[in-house]
Write a protein that holds these residues in place. Structure first.
Motif, PDB file in Angstrom:
ATOM      1  N   ASN A 245      29.767  13.478  33.688  1.00 11.51           N
ATOM      2  CA  ASN A 245      29.374  14.780  32.946  1.00 11.51           C
ATOM      3  C   ASN A 245      28.072  15.622  33.395  1.00 11.51           C
ATOM      4  O   ASN A 245      28.302  16.762  33.369  1.00 11.51           O
ATOM      5  CB  ASN A 245      29.341  14.466  31.335  1.00 11.51           C
ATOM      6  CG  ASN A 245      30.717  13.882  30.794  1.00 11.51           C
ATOM      7  OD1 ASN A 245      31.574  14.160  31.372  1.00 11.51           O
ATOM      8  ND2 ASN A 245      30.550  13.313  29.709  1.00 11.51           N
ATOM      9  N   LEU A 246      27.213  14.982  33.546  1.00  6.75           N
ATOM     10  CA  LEU A 246      25.866  15.552  34.262  1.00  6.75           C
ATOM     11  C   LEU A 246      26.316  16.175  35.558  1.00  6.75           C
ATOM     12  O   LEU A 246      25.857  17.499  35.820  1.00  6.75           O
ATOM     13  CB  LEU A 246      24.881  14.776  34.391  1.00  6.75           C
ATOM     14  CG  LEU A 246      24.187  14.348  32.933  1.00  6.75           C
ATOM     15  CD1 LEU A 246      23.169  13.366  33.150  1.00  6.75           C
ATOM     16  CD2 LEU A 246      23.836  15.370  32.096  1.00  6.75           C
ATOM     17  N   LEU A 247      26.901  15.536  36.561  1.00  5.47           N
ATOM     18  CA  LEU A 247      27.361  15.989  37.646  1.00  5.47           C
ATOM     19  C   LEU A 247      27.993  17.417  37.619  1.00  5.47           C
ATOM     20  O   LEU A 247      28.005  18.431  38.222  1.00  5.47           O
ATOM     21  CB  LEU A 247      28.125  15.106  38.519  1.00  5.47           C
ATOM     22  CG  LEU A 247      27.144  13.921  39.115  1.00  5.47           C
ATOM     23  CD1 LEU A 247      28.244  12.964  39.632  1.00  5.47           C
ATOM     24  CD2 LEU A 247      26.259  14.425  40.136  1.00  5.47           C
ATOM     25  N   MET A 251      24.319  19.495  38.238  1.00  2.00           N
ATOM     26  CA  MET A 251      23.341  18.703  38.528  1.00  2.00           C
ATOM     27  C   MET A 251      23.268  17.954  39.942  1.00  2.00           C
ATOM     28  O   MET A 251      24.457  17.610  40.214  1.00  2.00           O
ATOM     29  CB  MET A 251      22.814  17.520  37.567  1.00  2.00           C
ATOM     30  CG  MET A 251      22.054  18.322  36.073  1.00  2.00           C
ATOM     31  SD  MET A 251      21.669  16.703  35.195  1.00  2.00           S
ATOM     32  CE  MET A 251      20.581  17.795  33.869  1.00  2.00           C
ATOM     33  N   THR A 252      22.317  17.554  40.530  1.00  2.00           N
ATOM     34  CA  THR A 252      22.714  16.902  42.080  1.00  2.00           C
ATOM     35  C   THR A 252      22.583  15.495  41.443  1.00  2.00           C
ATOM     36  O   THR A 252      22.190  15.203  40.473  1.00  2.00           O
ATOM     37  CB  THR A 252      21.111  17.159  42.815  1.00  2.00           C
ATOM     38  OG1 THR A 252      20.137  16.706  42.078  1.00  2.00           O
ATOM     39  CG2 THR A 252      21.155  18.795  43.164  1.00  2.00           C
ATOM     40  N   LEU A 259      17.803  10.734  35.495  1.00  2.00           N
ATOM     41  CA  LEU A 259      17.814  10.664  34.022  1.00  2.00           C
ATOM     42  C   LEU A 259      18.550   9.522  33.614  1.00  2.00           C
ATOM     43  O   LEU A 259      18.428   9.094  32.340  1.00  2.00           O
ATOM     44  CB  LEU A 259      18.947  12.186  33.666  1.00  2.00           C
ATOM     45  CG  LEU A 259      18.391  13.513  33.783  1.00  2.00           C
ATOM     46  CD1 LEU A 259      19.327  14.547  33.648  1.00  2.00           C
ATOM     47  CD2 LEU A 259      17.210  13.587  32.577  1.00  2.00           C
ATOM     48  N   THR A 260      19.418   8.911  34.261  1.00  2.00           N
ATOM     49  CA  THR A 260      20.417   7.782  33.930  1.00  2.00           C
ATOM     50  C   THR A 260      19.865   6.498  34.196  1.00  2.00           C
ATOM     51  O   THR A 260      20.208   5.450  33.665  1.00  2.00           O
ATOM     52  CB  THR A 260      21.819   8.020  34.333  1.00  2.00           C
ATOM     53  OG1 THR A 260      21.985   8.044  35.800  1.00  2.00           O
ATOM     54  CG2 THR A 260      22.471   9.212  33.596  1.00  2.00           C
ATOM     55  N   SER A 265      24.285   5.284  44.876  1.00  2.00           N
ATOM     56  CA  SER A 265      25.759   4.826  45.303  1.00  2.00           C
ATOM     57  C   SER A 265      26.483   4.409  43.928  1.00  2.00           C
ATOM     58  O   SER A 265      27.891   4.557  44.134  1.00  2.00           O
ATOM     59  CB  SER A 265      25.582   3.403  45.766  1.00  2.00           C
ATOM     60  OG  SER A 265      24.846   2.271  45.021  1.00  2.00           O
ATOM     61  N   ALA A 266      26.109   3.988  42.985  1.00  2.00           N
ATOM     62  CA  ALA A 266      26.962   3.955  41.494  1.00  2.00           C
ATOM     63  C   ALA A 266      27.466   5.407  41.098  1.00  2.00           C
ATOM     64  O   ALA A 266      28.808   5.353  40.867  1.00  2.00           O
ATOM     65  CB  ALA A 266      26.189   3.076  40.545  1.00  2.00           C
ATOM     66  N   ILE A 267      26.710   6.232  41.132  1.00  2.00           N
ATOM     67  CA  ILE A 267      27.151   7.746  40.865  1.00  2.00           C
ATOM     68  C   ILE A 267      28.146   8.019  41.776  1.00  2.00           C
ATOM     69  O   ILE A 267      29.211   8.676  41.338  1.00  2.00           O
ATOM     70  CB  ILE A 267      25.797   8.599  40.542  1.00  2.00           C
ATOM     71  CG1 ILE A 267      25.089   7.966  39.521  1.00  2.00           C
ATOM     72  CG2 ILE A 267      26.146   9.944  40.389  1.00  2.00           C
ATOM     73  CD1 ILE A 267      23.669   8.742  39.333  1.00  2.00           C
ATOM     74  N   GLU A 268      27.784   7.918  42.945  1.00  2.00           N
ATOM     75  CA  GLU A 268      28.797   8.500  44.069  1.00  2.00           C
ATOM     76  C   GLU A 268      29.992   7.861  44.157  1.00  2.00           C
ATOM     77  O   GLU A 268      31.364   8.359  44.283  1.00  2.00           O
ATOM     78  CB  GLU A 268      28.209   8.415  45.524  1.00  2.00           C
ATOM     79  CG  GLU A 268      27.067   9.211  45.495  1.00  2.00           C
ATOM     80  CD  GLU A 268      26.365   8.864  46.860  1.00  2.00           C
ATOM     81  OE1 GLU A 268      26.588   7.850  47.517  1.00  2.00           O
ATOM     82  OE2 GLU A 268      25.598   9.765  47.341  1.00  2.00           O
ATOM     83  N   LYS A 269      30.259   6.647  43.499  1.00  2.00           N
ATOM     84  CA  LYS A 269      31.349   5.746  43.414  1.00  2.00           C
ATOM     85  C   LYS A 269      32.452   6.520  41.964  1.00  2.00           C
ATOM     86  O   LYS A 269      33.506   6.638  42.304  1.00  2.00           O
ATOM     87  CB  LYS A 269      31.460   4.161  42.883  1.00  2.00           C
ATOM     88  CG  LYS A 269      31.077   3.566  44.167  1.00  2.00           C
ATOM     89  CD  LYS A 269      30.714   1.992  43.681  1.00  2.00           C
ATOM     90  CE  LYS A 269      30.252   1.261  45.013  1.00  2.00           C
ATOM     91  NZ  LYS A 269      30.183  -0.261  44.574  1.00  2.00           N
TER      92      LYS A 269
END
Length: 269
Positions: A245-247, A251-252, A259-260, A265-269
């Protein structure tokens, strides 16, 4: 000076348990009779282990008089228990050595022994051995169950209590009927119990109870670990959804990781 020698008095001491026969070699009437005797004995073993005194035995000779020895009347009770005596193994129970007769005797009836158990033996336990409490039970006929306590030198019937038990005041325990399987035999058994109606477990039953408790504890630990894993998975899933949701707000990845706390790598997945 003449020396005088005192004659040694010819005193014959009574025989000890090491000198007396202890086994007539006659098996019990049936496998169920043998199992019933074992159940009564084994039910008291853990209870006695909590005491510093006491003995329980069965199908072994009990010697109460020298006349009995001379007459070779050796047959003993199917079950007996004695408190206030040292623990330890006995070949037979010799009253003049132990200085005490059994506190409780139980005879297991059969067609061939019932008449003797209810008459001749009952009188011996009452008048000669002075056993405080005497019970009989027929393993093949649960209705044939009775108990007696000495009052004013004679056995008087013991009335069943509200739990339908016959209480042994000598032991502070009770005898009650129990339907179940013991040694592979489904039957109605006579068992020792507390006055709340809870049967006293045998060593094997106590071991099985401990094993079952350990199994239940292990299952509870497994369930707790599974619940923790599910909670952790759910929390991670919620955090990843927050990151997505933030992306979407522009947000970058670097900002979202700060923030999280998630890795890039986890976010990009």
């Amino acid at each position: 000076m003449l020396e005088t020698t005192l004659a040694t008095p010819d005193i014959q001491l009574p025989p000890t348990q090491a000198q007396l026969p202890f086994d007539d070699g006659i098996p019990m009437e049936s496998a169920r009779h043998k199992a019933q005797m074992d159940l009564l004995i084994n039910g008291l073993i853990p209870w006695l282990e909590q005491r510093e005194d006491g003995y329980v035995g069965g199908n072994m000779f009990v010697y109460y008089s020298l006349a009995q020895v001379r007459n070779k009347d050796f047959k003993g009770p199917d079950f007996f228990a004695v408190l206030g005596v040292p623990k330890g193994e006995r070949r037979s129970w010799v009253v003049w050595e132990e200085e005490k007769a059994p506190d409780v005797v139980i005879e297991l009836l059969s067609d061939s022994t019932a008449a003797v158990d209810k008459n001749e033996k009952k009188l011996i336990y009452q008048n000669q051995m002075r056993v405080p409490e005497y019970f009989w039970y027929d393993p093949f006929n649960p209705d044939n169950f009775a108990g007696f306590a000495i009052q004013q030198s004679e056995y008087q019937p013991i009335a069943a209590n509200t739990q339908n038990q016959l209480v042994s005041k000598s032991l502070g325990l009770a005898l009650q009927l129990w339907q179940g399987n013991y040694q592979g035999i489904d039957a109605t058994w006579l068992r020792w119990a507390n006055l709340r109606g809870e049967v006293l477990p045998t060593p094997e039953e106590k071991q099985n109870q401990r094993a079952e408790q350990e199994r239940q504890r292990a299952e509870q630990e497994r369930q707790r670990a599974e619940q923790e894993r599910q909670r952790a998975d759910q929390a991670e899933s919620q955090l990843l959804q927050t990151a997505r949701n933030l992306l979407k707000t522009g947000m970058t990845v670097e900002q979202v990781t700060k923030l999280t706390g998630l890795s890039a790598s986890a976010i990009e997945k």
